[in-house]
Design an enzyme around this catalytic site. Structure first.
Site, PDB file in Angstrom:
ATOM      1  N   GLY A  16      -0.139  -0.753  -8.395  1.00 14.71           N
ATOM      2  CA  GLY A  16       1.301  -0.513  -8.565  1.00 14.71           C
ATOM      3  C   GLY A  16       1.671   0.545  -9.592  1.00 14.71           C
ATOM      4  CE1 TYR A  51      -7.829   7.402   0.455  1.00 16.57           C
ATOM      5  CE2 TYR A  51      -7.456   9.297   1.865  1.00 16.57           C
ATOM      6  CZ  TYR A  51      -6.962   8.244   1.123  1.00 16.57           C
ATOM      7  OH  TYR A  51      -5.600   8.026   1.060  1.00 16.57           O
TER       8      TYR A  51
HETATM    9  P1  NAD Z   1      -2.813   6.580  -6.736  1.00 12.60           P
HETATM   10  O1  NAD Z   1      -4.219   6.997  -6.998  1.00 12.60           O
HETATM   11  O2  NAD Z   1      -1.716   7.325  -7.384  1.00 12.60           O
HETATM   12  O3  NAD Z   1      -2.661   5.030  -7.096  1.00 12.60           O
HETATM   13  C1  NAD Z   1      -3.653   4.086  -6.814  1.00 12.60           C
HETATM   14  C2  NAD Z   1      -3.651   3.065  -7.931  1.00 12.60           C
HETATM   15  O4  NAD Z   1      -4.742   2.154  -7.683  1.00 12.60           O
HETATM   16  C3  NAD Z   1      -3.897   3.680  -9.327  1.00 12.60           C
HETATM   17  O5  NAD Z   1      -2.831   3.352 -10.202  1.00 12.60           O
HETATM   18  C4  NAD Z   1      -5.199   3.053  -9.776  1.00 12.60           C
HETATM   19  O6  NAD Z   1      -5.235   2.728 -11.172  1.00 12.60           O
HETATM   20  C5  NAD Z   1      -5.253   1.785  -8.934  1.00 12.60           C
HETATM   21  N1  NAD Z   1      -6.620   1.258  -8.795  1.00 12.60           N
HETATM   22  C6  NAD Z   1      -7.775   1.963  -8.654  1.00 12.60           C
HETATM   23  N2  NAD Z   1      -8.816   1.110  -8.585  1.00 12.60           N
HETATM   24  C7  NAD Z   1      -8.300  -0.148  -8.657  1.00 12.60           C
HETATM   25  C8  NAD Z   1      -8.869  -1.444  -8.629  1.00 12.60           C
HETATM   26  N3  NAD Z   1     -10.198  -1.646  -8.531  1.00 12.60           N
HETATM   27  N4  NAD Z   1      -8.039  -2.511  -8.708  1.00 12.60           N
HETATM   28  C9  NAD Z   1      -6.694  -2.332  -8.834  1.00 12.60           C
HETATM   29  N5  NAD Z   1      -6.102  -1.134  -8.882  1.00 12.60           N
HETATM   30  C10 NAD Z   1      -6.904  -0.054  -8.797  1.00 12.60           C
HETATM   31  O7  NAD Z   1      -2.633   6.535  -5.169  1.00 12.60           O
HETATM   32  P2  NAD Z   1      -1.266   6.552  -4.336  1.00 12.60           P
HETATM   33  O8  NAD Z   1      -1.015   7.950  -3.955  1.00 12.60           O
HETATM   34  O9  NAD Z   1      -0.227   5.759  -5.019  1.00 12.60           O
HETATM   35  O10 NAD Z   1      -1.789   5.809  -3.027  1.00 12.60           O
HETATM   36  C11 NAD Z   1      -1.489   4.466  -2.737  1.00 12.60           C
HETATM   37  C12 NAD Z   1      -1.981   4.176  -1.340  1.00 12.60           C
HETATM   38  O11 NAD Z   1      -1.378   5.069  -0.412  1.00 12.60           O
HETATM   39  C13 NAD Z   1      -3.491   4.330  -1.164  1.00 12.60           C
HETATM   40  O12 NAD Z   1      -3.948   3.304  -0.315  1.00 12.60           O
HETATM   41  C14 NAD Z   1      -3.637   5.669  -0.488  1.00 12.60           C
HETATM   42  O13 NAD Z   1      -4.786   5.689   0.305  1.00 12.60           O
HETATM   43  C15 NAD Z   1      -2.377   5.734   0.350  1.00 12.60           C
HETATM   44  N6  NAD Z   1      -1.979   7.118   0.647  1.00 12.60           N
HETATM   45  C16 NAD Z   1      -1.460   7.946  -0.306  1.00 12.60           C
HETATM   46  C17 NAD Z   1      -1.117   9.259   0.026  1.00 12.60           C
HETATM   47  C18 NAD Z   1      -0.526  10.216  -0.979  1.00 12.60           C
HETATM   48  O14 NAD Z   1      -0.299  11.401  -0.644  1.00 12.60           O
HETATM   49  N7  NAD Z   1      -0.236   9.804  -2.195  1.00 12.60           N
HETATM   50  C19 NAD Z   1      -1.279   9.715   1.334  1.00 12.60           C
HETATM   51  C20 NAD Z   1      -1.845   8.869   2.275  1.00 12.60           C
HETATM   52  C21 NAD Z   1      -2.157   7.557   1.923  1.00 12.60           C
END
Ligand code: NAD
Length: 312
Positions: free
Chosen positions: A9, A139
């Site tokens: 989050g 990924y």
């Molecule tokens: P992000 O990297 O900004 O956030 C992910 C969060 O997960 C981070 O705050 C991190 O500290 C946390 N995390 C990592 N390992 C962890 C663990 N073991 N336990 C608990 N928390 C952990 O990523 P985001 O951009 O917010 O992405 C969120 C979701 O959306 C992901 O599933 C990603 O695959 C998907 N997504 C994002 C994008 C994008 O452009 N941002 C695009 C496609 C899909």
């Protein structure tokens, strides 16, 4: 509905989705979690590693959790640097979510997926959900596996698991971590700061993108859609427009004519080359009325406006 748990989050999406869910359902109804030890701001927060099944069970039972938005993940670029960690967090972490939803009979689970599930042998243009899917990154491999498991458990056990495939997300509130599409946000930030930018992709690398407000609406709209309307479980394509570094540069120059970009492709070029140029999101439109409000020009205008205020 009891309480919502958000995993991951404190990331790019989680930071904004938590705000959104808190304003919609109230702060007492939303428990934000992440692996980071502390969170700032006025939110209910707990540290939770999604690889730790016992702790997840405990948190869910102690907080009357009924619904989960599972965002914790390692993104594409970091994923290639540490594939074993990526497997553990993305796949085992999501499997843990499926386990608790089944064991504790939870209401709904939302999991975001990605265009990273597609691979070099996928057709490039207007790619639908069902096509050749052989991702070449850890990924992508973990994300398609997580999608397929969610669909399997939905069918086998009747669990309500919903998800969508995001394109690159453009946002100004929280910096993206390590995705392949992050150049878009970085380029705009550099322009607003009056700095030149070195882009890690070639100028003609085309990928689909979407602005964060549309992404948040998509999450909520899919989450609230009547289940009987849904023809898919975890893999609805969503997106707004496709851009290249060169087309973004041209758009930014309307606001910053002096802005300069040079192109120095690195390992992320290989990842981007395996992803589609554009995606077909007609099933999301048909089943739950997905309708993005921001086109490319409006996105850049809004980014520039908000970053100017933020970086002042
Ligand atoms: P992000 O990297 O900004 O956030 C992910 C969060 O997960 C981070 O705050 C991190 O500290 C946390 N995390 C990592 N390992 C962890 C663990 N073991 N336990 C608990 N928390 C952990 O990523 P985001 O951009 O917010 O992405 C969120 C979701 O959306 C992901 O599933 C990603 O695959 C998907 N997504 C994002 C994008 C994008 O452009 N941002 C695009 C496609 C899909």
């Amino acid at each position: 509905m009891g309480t919502i748990l958000i995993t991951g989050g404190l990331g790019q999406i989680g930071t904004e989705l938590s705000e959104h869910l808190i304003s919609k359902y109230g702060s007492e109804k939303v428990l934000v979690s992440d692996i980071k030890s502390e969170a700032s701001g006025d939110i209910r927060y707990t540290r939770l590693d999604v690889a730790d099944l016992d702790k997840i069970m405990k948190v869910i039972k102690e907080n009357d959790i009924t619904d989960i938005f599972h965002l914790a993940a390692i993104l594409s670029a970091t994923g290639e640097k540490d594939p074993f960690l990526t497997f553990n967090v993305n796949l085992m972490g999501t499997q843990n979510m499926y386990t608790v939803v089944k064991k504790l009979n939870l209401n709904k689970l939302f999991i975001p997926s990605t265009i990273g599930v597609y691979g070099p042998t996928t057709p490039k243009d207007m790619v639908p959900e069902d096509t050749v899917i052989r991702p070449a990154t850890m990924y992508g491999i973990t994300k398609i596996s997580a999608e397929m498991l969610g669909e399997y458990y939905s069918k086998k056990f009747g669990m309500d698991v919903r998800g969508l495939r995001f394109p690159g997300l453009i946002s100004y509130k929280f910096p993206p971590t390590a995705g392949t599409t992050d150049y878009a946000v970085d380029m705009i930030i550099h322009a607003v700061k009056g700095e030149d930018y070195t882009c890690y992709l070639k100028q003609d690398t085309e990928m689909p993108m979407m602005y964060m407000p549309d992404a948040l609406d998509a999450v909520i709209d899919l989450y609230e859609a009547p289940r009987s309307n849904l023809t898919r479980s975890t893999d609805y394509n969503v997106g707004s427009y496709s851009i290249t570094p060169a087309s973004l540069y041209e758009e930014i120059k309307k606001y910053y004519p002096e802005f300069r970009v040079e192109y120095k492709p690195d390992y992320r070029q290989d990842i981007a080359d395996g992803w589609p140029h554009s995606i077909d999101f007609t099933k999301a439109q048909r089943d739950w009325n997905f309708k993005p409000k921001y086109d490319f020009q409006r996105t850049v205008k809004d980014m520039v406006l908000n970053l100017k205020r933020k970086l002042k």
